[in-house]
Enzyme design. Structure first.
Site, PDB file in Angstrom:
ATOM      1  N   GLY A 162      57.550 -22.438   5.248  1.00 28.00           N
ATOM      2  CA  GLY A 162      56.743 -21.903   6.338  1.00 28.00           C
ATOM      3  C   GLY A 162      55.769 -22.956   6.864  1.00 28.00           C
ATOM      4  O   GLY A 162      55.523 -23.982   6.226  1.00 28.00           O
ATOM      5  N   CYS A 163      55.226 -22.677   8.045  1.00 28.58           N
ATOM      6  CA  CYS A 163      54.339 -23.669   8.688  1.00 28.58           C
ATOM      7  C   CYS A 163      53.012 -23.798   7.937  1.00 28.58           C
ATOM      8  O   CYS A 163      52.603 -24.913   7.563  1.00 28.58           O
ATOM      9  CB  CYS A 163      54.117 -23.302  10.152  1.00 28.58           C
ATOM     10  N   TYR A 164      52.345 -22.681   7.654  1.00 24.09           N
ATOM     11  CA  TYR A 164      51.091 -22.767   6.894  1.00 24.09           C
ATOM     12  C   TYR A 164      51.335 -23.361   5.503  1.00 24.09           C
ATOM     13  O   TYR A 164      50.560 -24.221   5.062  1.00 24.09           O
ATOM     14  CB  TYR A 164      50.460 -21.384   6.733  1.00 24.09           C
TER      15      TYR A 164
END
Ligand SMILES: NC(=O)c1ccc[n+]([C@@H]2O[C@H](COP(=O)([O-])OP(=O)(O)OC[C@H]3O[C@@H](n4cnc5c(N)ncnc54)[C@H](OP(=O)(O)O)[C@@H]3O)[C@@H](O)[C@H]2O)c1
Length: 345
Positions: A162-164
């Site tokens: 995921g990005c975070y």
């Protein structure tokens, strides 16, 4: 940019398809594949609900004069064509259903959703709110956090982080692995609105976007970050009033005894430089980074500052590239044994 590459079939190139190509991540991925002559996009798909649409009508800033047409997804679209790799930039539920079908056709699957990031089906169900339809695939999926990738065993699915989590883990892993962290790291990360995808909703509409925390103490990326770091964390995402990029601020209490054993005054900066010395996309910088320094690029900027008991690590990435499409591109470069940075710099 060579705008003909997507529709031309380059003989030795890996033939691939992109699902979710009308979305933010899928369109970015098409653009990266476009620049990477090791890959040829043979087809690109939207959901089944749309009419065929030109990529350049969907994302003119990325498509240039490409003549690629994005077609409505149906499995029959793959009949009679040779496909070696599929990139799924889809909602989690759709990826979880479509990936097994593609695997059964012998296609390597790179999934950019959260559908294959957890090995444990119960942890998955708690985080994503639905039972995984193919839990047997989870244990053998490979989490592709590229700067820290070690395992090269043939997995079921290549799960793109995921990005975070990408931002948080790149920021914290050097300290955690060195045993320098005491207690729970605290991560506050601000994301631009593209992080929420293209679908319209009131919270992300122009008039409503302000600066607001959400998913406090229960965001699905918290267990993903914890799983990868091997420690519980406090993670607070914040929606920011801009389009692109994530700024993650990670605060940790330091093991002062171990810190004092490191003799140089810039010990942590050196630790980070050493950790990422072999990686051409993660740059350890001398001042806290800004999202504008990395927006629209595949780079990650990391800065670490500390006093005798506390370290603050600040990380900036582009959520759609380093946080999604770029990491998928790098993963595919690795899996198919081509230049790791092709299409990315
Ligand atoms: N946005 C980010 O910063 C980011 C970062 C990392 C990971 N991700 C993950 O990447 C995935 C895509 O995110 P996004 O932001 O690009 O989303 P998005 O802009 O909403 O795009 C979603 C895409 O999936 C297609 N689609 C929707 N339902 C489908 C179905 N049942 N079958 C086939 N195609 C379907 C949509 O087609 P239509 O256009 O026809 O609806 C669209 O092309 C998500 O899982 C997200 O969590 C996003």
């Amino acid at each position: 940019m060579n705008n003909n590459v997507v529709s031309e079939v380059v003989p030795s190139a890996v033939s691939c398809v992109v699902l979710g190509a009308t979305g933010y991540v899928g369109s970015e991925l098409l653009a990266l594949l476009h620049k990477n002559t090791n890959f040829t996009v043979v087809k690109a798909f939207s959901s089944a609900e749309r009419e065929p649409v030109a990529w350049r009508a969907v994302a003119p800033q990325l498509a240039g004069n490409s003549s690629l047409i994005i077609e409505p997804w149906h499995i029959n679209q793959l009949s009679g064509i040779n496909v070696q790799a599929a990139f799924l930039a889809l909602p989690h539920e759709a990826s979880a259903l479509i990936a097994p079908v593609l695997l059964s056709l012998g296609i390597k699957v790179f999934d950019l959703s959260g559908a294959f990031r957890f090995q444990d089906a119960d942890v998955f169900a708690n985080a994503y709110g639905f039972e995984h339809p193919s839990p047997q695939l989870l244990a053998n999926a490979q989490y592709m956090l590229m700067p820290w990738l070690k395992n090269t065993v043939e997995p079921s699915v290549y799960a793109i982080p995921g990005c975070y989590p990408t931002a948080a883990i790149l920021g914290l892993k050097p300290l955690v692995d060195a045993g320098l962290v005491v207690g729970m790291p605290v991560i506050t990360a601000i994301s631009g609105v593209t992080g929420a995808g293209k679908g319209a909703n009131a919270r992300t509409s122009f008039c409503e976007v302000s600066m607001q925390a959400y998913g406090v103490l229960n965001h699905r990326h918290q267990p993903e970050i914890s799983q990868q770091l091997g420690t519980e964390v406090v993670f607070t995402p914040v929606l920011g009033p801009y389009a692109r990029g994530i700024l993650a601020v990670c605060t940790v209490q330091l093991n002062t005894e171990l810190l004092n054993n490191r003799e140089t005054p810039n010990a942590l900066h050196e630790l980070y430089r050493h950790s990422y010395a072999q990686n051409e996309l993660v740059m350890v910088v001398n001042q806290p980074p800004a999202v504008n320094h990395v927006a629209h690029t595949a780079f990650c900027h990391v800065h670490v500052a500390h006093n005798e008991h506390t370290a603050v690590v600040t990380v900036a990435i582009d959520n759609l590239i380093m946080g999604a499409a770029g990491q998928a591109m790098q993963a595919a470069n690795q899996v198919f044994g081509v230049d790791l940075y092709a299409g990315l710099k």
